[in-house]
Design an enzyme around this catalytic site. Structure first.
Site, short mmCIF file in Angstrom:
data_model
loop_
_atom_site.label_atom_id
_atom_site.label_comp_id
_atom_site.label_asym_id
_atom_site.label_seq_id
_atom_site.Cartn_x
_atom_site.Cartn_y
_atom_site.Cartn_z
N THR A 190 58.55 4.49 25.68
CA THR A 190 58.67 5.29 26.89
C THR A 190 59.50 4.48 27.87
O THR A 190 60.24 3.57 27.46
CB THR A 190 57.27 5.69 27.44
N TYR A 191 59.39 4.78 29.15
CA TYR A 191 60.11 4.00 30.15
C TYR A 191 59.17 3.64 31.29
O TYR A 191 58.17 4.32 31.52
CB TYR A 191 61.35 4.74 30.66
N GLY A 235 52.44 12.06 30.98
CA GLY A 235 53.13 13.01 30.12
C GLY A 235 52.75 12.81 28.66
O GLY A 235 51.58 12.64 28.33
N ALA A 236 53.74 12.87 27.78
CA ALA A 236 53.47 12.72 26.34
C ALA A 236 52.78 11.39 26.04
O ALA A 236 51.93 11.31 25.14
CB ALA A 236 54.78 12.84 25.56
N ALA A 237 53.10 10.34 26.78
CA ALA A 237 52.47 9.03 26.57
C ALA A 237 50.97 9.09 26.80
O ALA A 237 50.21 8.31 26.22
CB ALA A 237 53.11 7.99 27.48
N LYS A 275 57.05 -9.17 28.62
CA LYS A 275 55.81 -8.71 27.98
C LYS A 275 54.66 -8.81 28.96
O LYS A 275 54.48 -9.82 29.63
CB LYS A 275 55.51 -9.53 26.73
N SER A 330 56.24 8.92 31.05
CA SER A 330 56.54 7.53 31.36
C SER A 330 55.26 6.72 31.41
O SER A 330 54.18 7.21 31.09
CB SER A 330 57.29 7.39 32.70
#
Length: 123
Positions: free
Chosen positions: A57-58, A73-75, A9, A25
């Protein structure tokens, strides 16, 4: 039986930018990834403290020492520069393993300037 347990974390990571024209990502300063044992391409759960959104995401490494936390991107639609995030990864363990497990966690200061708290973080 296996249970899913918190592995790593990073708390209060401040978003340095949000780049929508990207494959996707979350880019994280490589030194911070190493501190908590995050691997390239590892699935992460992201909680945006600022707006309350959660998404998966990664992780990809950003240059070591850059203090980068970049939504891509989408994140990038899930937050903006300056948002505070919680980045989490999980591991599957037996209940016996989980009882002895201690996750690697760090808390960052303003602008990701330094680690102000850590637990079981790697050197």
């Amino acid at each position: 039986m296996l249970v899913q347990i918190l592995k790593s974390k990073i708390l209060r990571a401040e978003t340095t930018d949000a780049i929508k024209d990207y494959e996707g990502s979350l880019a994280i300063d490589e030194l911070l990834m190493k501190k908590v044992g995050l691997m390239y391409g590892e699935k992460i759960l992201v909680g945006n403290i600022t707006n309350g959104k959660r998404f998966e995401t990664y992780a990809i490494p950003a240059p070591a020492g850059s203090k980068t936390i970049s939504l891509r991107g989408a994140a990038a639609h899930m937050g903006q520069k300056g948002d505070l995030l919680v980045l989490m990864s999980f591991a599957m363990m037996t209940p016996e393993e989980a009882k002895a497990w201690v996750p690697s966690t760090i808390t960052l200061a303003e602008h990701n300037s330094k680690i102000i708290k850590s637990q079981n973080a790697l050197q």
